[in-house]
Design a protein around this motif. Structure first.
Motif, short mmCIF file in Angstrom:
data_model
loop_
_atom_site.label_atom_id
_atom_site.label_comp_id
_atom_site.label_asym_id
_atom_site.label_seq_id
_atom_site.Cartn_x
_atom_site.Cartn_y
_atom_site.Cartn_z
N THR A 17 38.06 98.80 111.65
CA THR A 17 39.12 98.89 110.63
C THR A 17 39.03 97.70 109.69
OG1 THR A 17 40.65 97.79 112.15
CG2 THR A 17 40.71 100.21 112.08
N PRO A 18 39.40 97.89 108.41
CA PRO A 18 39.44 96.75 107.48
C PRO A 18 40.51 95.76 107.91
CG PRO A 18 39.47 98.86 106.32
CD PRO A 18 39.72 99.16 107.76
N GLY A 19 40.24 94.48 107.66
CA GLY A 19 41.20 93.44 107.98
C GLY A 19 41.25 92.39 106.90
N ASP A 20 42.26 91.52 106.96
CA ASP A 20 42.42 90.48 105.94
C ASP A 20 41.28 89.46 106.00
OD1 ASP A 20 44.78 91.69 105.21
OD2 ASP A 20 46.02 90.43 106.51
N ALA A 21 40.78 89.17 107.21
CA ALA A 21 39.71 88.19 107.38
C ALA A 21 38.35 88.86 107.57
CB ALA A 21 40.02 87.28 108.56
N GLY A 22 38.26 90.13 107.21
CA GLY A 22 37.01 90.86 107.38
C GLY A 22 37.22 92.05 108.30
N PRO A 23 36.19 92.86 108.49
CA PRO A 23 36.33 94.05 109.34
C PRO A 23 36.68 93.68 110.77
CG PRO A 23 34.30 94.12 108.04
CD PRO A 23 34.85 92.74 107.89
N ALA A 24 37.59 94.44 111.37
CA ALA A 24 37.96 94.26 112.77
C ALA A 24 37.22 95.29 113.61
CB ALA A 24 39.47 94.42 112.94
N ILE A 25 36.42 94.81 114.56
CA ILE A 25 35.63 95.68 115.44
C ILE A 25 36.16 95.49 116.85
CG2 ILE A 25 33.32 96.24 116.26
CD1 ILE A 25 32.19 94.90 113.78
N ARG A 26 36.69 96.58 117.44
CA ARG A 26 37.32 96.48 118.74
C ARG A 26 36.86 97.60 119.67
NH1 ARG A 26 38.03 92.31 117.03
NH2 ARG A 26 39.93 91.10 116.73
N PRO A 27 36.36 97.25 120.87
CA PRO A 27 36.09 98.28 121.88
C PRO A 27 37.40 98.90 122.35
CG PRO A 27 34.97 96.21 122.41
CD PRO A 27 35.95 95.90 121.33
N VAL A 28 37.40 100.21 122.57
CA VAL A 28 38.58 100.90 123.09
C VAL A 28 38.14 101.75 124.28
CG1 VAL A 28 40.01 100.92 121.03
CG2 VAL A 28 38.24 102.64 121.27
#
Length: 462
Positions: free
Chosen positions: A115-126
């Motif tokens: 997902t886009p984020g303020d400090a760059g893309p957020a990459i999260r395992p789910v």
């Protein structure tokens, strides 16, 4: 498909998949089906059942997962890591990648959300225990959407289950009455929040591609095929425990004697006490003593070893990882023993590598890097975890450089135990050394030139 349709498909698919996924998770945690015991078995036997679970499944998964480590993201024409690689470190994926790989190995499917984020893309395992990917075409490269369980909440005195619905355009939260997923008329769908990406921002990590459209994810994992062997192993351990407790020691018997009783309690009194410094004596010549032989546990131990070896063969994990016992083995024999695991790991690297490439391309798109987002030539670089002799490998690499003319710098990363950081440090040291050598040559050349001019001037004056 719209949000409601996607949610309905996701909930129906989740209902079909979750029972087996939960069962696999329980087996990994040691909560396994108990070996058979008669219903009237005593509590003492039930305690033995609780001690008979010998869980080998986490070790099988760990052996494969420990050989999976991403080290870079490069293209064929550039030895340096590409721009999207910085998202990897920014999201601490050096440590989190292991959770993705283990999920795919255990459950047959893992997921990563971008997902886009303020400090760059957020990459999260789910976790696949909370996320269900939806794709109309089971062979599609990308998911059509995903449904994520967020827990439960209370509203107007009723309990609702919270869901997050991901599609090609937005992320939407929804509520469904607990226990009434089929009642679409009672669903509460919230506002849609666009994520700005061109496709569903959830990437699936498949352990294997399914051969049939109705194949469940757990069937493609590493654990489900081993559960019957794990159950058989637990039964063998229980039988061994029973034999150890009741018949693994010699029992003595005596005949032709009368057992006295305590006059106060009426209970039998032990006539003979066994000890090193005691001798049993009786006055009646008709008394006979004897002993029963103990049960031989060799058969039980051989059965246990056979089950472990069967598990090792199916999982392609070398037996010495599970049983040990490899002494003075040659390098060729070790290579042969490791070949199955190497092939297994190589197959998983191919499968997971494609998914990580999708993740980094999505992250580049979320960051507005259109060129990197469309770069299909970039490849994931895996750490070489194959067990090899350092001296033999270096000797082989040296021959490659000498006989085939392969640049030595291109072979650095193939040295066992060398990381990408080591290679980068070596390149900097080499560049500095070359710069220093060039400066020394220039300085030496200048001194030579000055000496020649002075000599020529002296000859001219004469």
């Amino acid at each position: 498909m719209d949000t409601r349709e996607l949610l309905g498909i996701g909930l129906a698919q989740r209902k079909r998949e979750m029972p087996e996924l939960v069962r696999v998770d329980q087996y990994m945690r040691g909560v396994q089906d108990a070996p058979y015991l008669p219903k009237k078995a005593e509590a003492e036997f039930r305690r033995l059942v609780a001690r008979s679970v010998e869980n080998w499944l986490p070790l099988i998964v760990a052996v494969i997962a420990q050989n999976l480590r991403v080290e870079g993201y490069r293209s064929t024409d550039n030895p340096e890591d590409l721009e999207p690689w910085r998202y990897w470190s920014a999201n601490q994926l050096d440590s989190r990648q292991n959770a993705v790989h283990r999920s795919a190995l255990v459950f047959g499917r893992g997921y990563v959300a971008v997902t886009p984020g303020d400090a760059g893309p957020a990459i999260r395992p789910v976790s696949p225990l909370s996320v269900t990917g939806v794709a109309e075409d089971p062979d599609a490269e990308w998911l059509d959407g995903a449904v994520r369980f967020l827990g439960r909440t209370r509203r107007d005195g009723k309990t609702f289950e919270r869901w997050q619905v991901w599609d090609d355009h937005a992320i939407t939260e929804a509520l469904t009455p607990e226990g009434e997923h089929e009642r679409a008329d009672k669903w509460i769908v919230g506002a849609r929040e666009p994520h700005g990406l061109s496709r569903c921002p959830v990437v699936a990590f498949r352990n294997r591609w399914a051969d049939a459209p109705d194949t469940l994810p757990h069937e493609l994992g590493e654990v489900a095929p081993l559960i019957p062997i794990q159950d058989r192993l637990n039964e063998t351990i229980l039988n061994t425990k029973i034999a150890e407790s009741y018949s693994a020691f010699r029992q003595r018997w005596a005949s032709g004697i009368s057992i006295p009783r305590d006059p106060e309690t009426g209970q039998p009194v032990e006539t003979f006490r066994a000890a090193v410094d005691r001798l049993w004596m009786v006055e009646n010549k008709d008394v006979r003593f004897g002993e029963f032989q103990q049960t031989d546990l060799g058969g039980y131990l051989a059965s246990r070893e056979a089950a472990v070896k069967a598990m090792s063969a199916i999982a392609q994990v070398p037996p010495h990882y599970l049983l040990g016992g490899m002494v003075n083995i040659s390098a060729d024999a070790l290579t042969a023993a490791m070949s199955g695991l190497s092939n297994r790991v190589g197959e998983r690297q191919t499968m997971y590598g494609e998914s990580w490439e999708q993740v980094l391309r999505l992250a580049a798109e979320a960051d507005g890097q259109e060129t990197a987002a469309g770069d299909l030539s970039a490849r994931i670089i895996w750490h070489d975890a194959e067990a090899r002799s350092l001296s033999a490998t270096v000797d082989a690499l040296g021959k490659l450089a000498q006989t085939l003319g392969v640049p030595a710098e291109a072979l650095w990363e193939r040295v066992p135990g060398v990381t990408a950081f080591d290679v980068e440090a070596w390149r900097k040291v080499r560049a500095q050394s070359q710069t220093a050598d060039l400066a020394a040559q220039l300085l030496t050349g200048q001194h030579t030139s000055d000496a020649t001019l002075m000599e020529a001037s002296a000859v001219g004056s004469e």
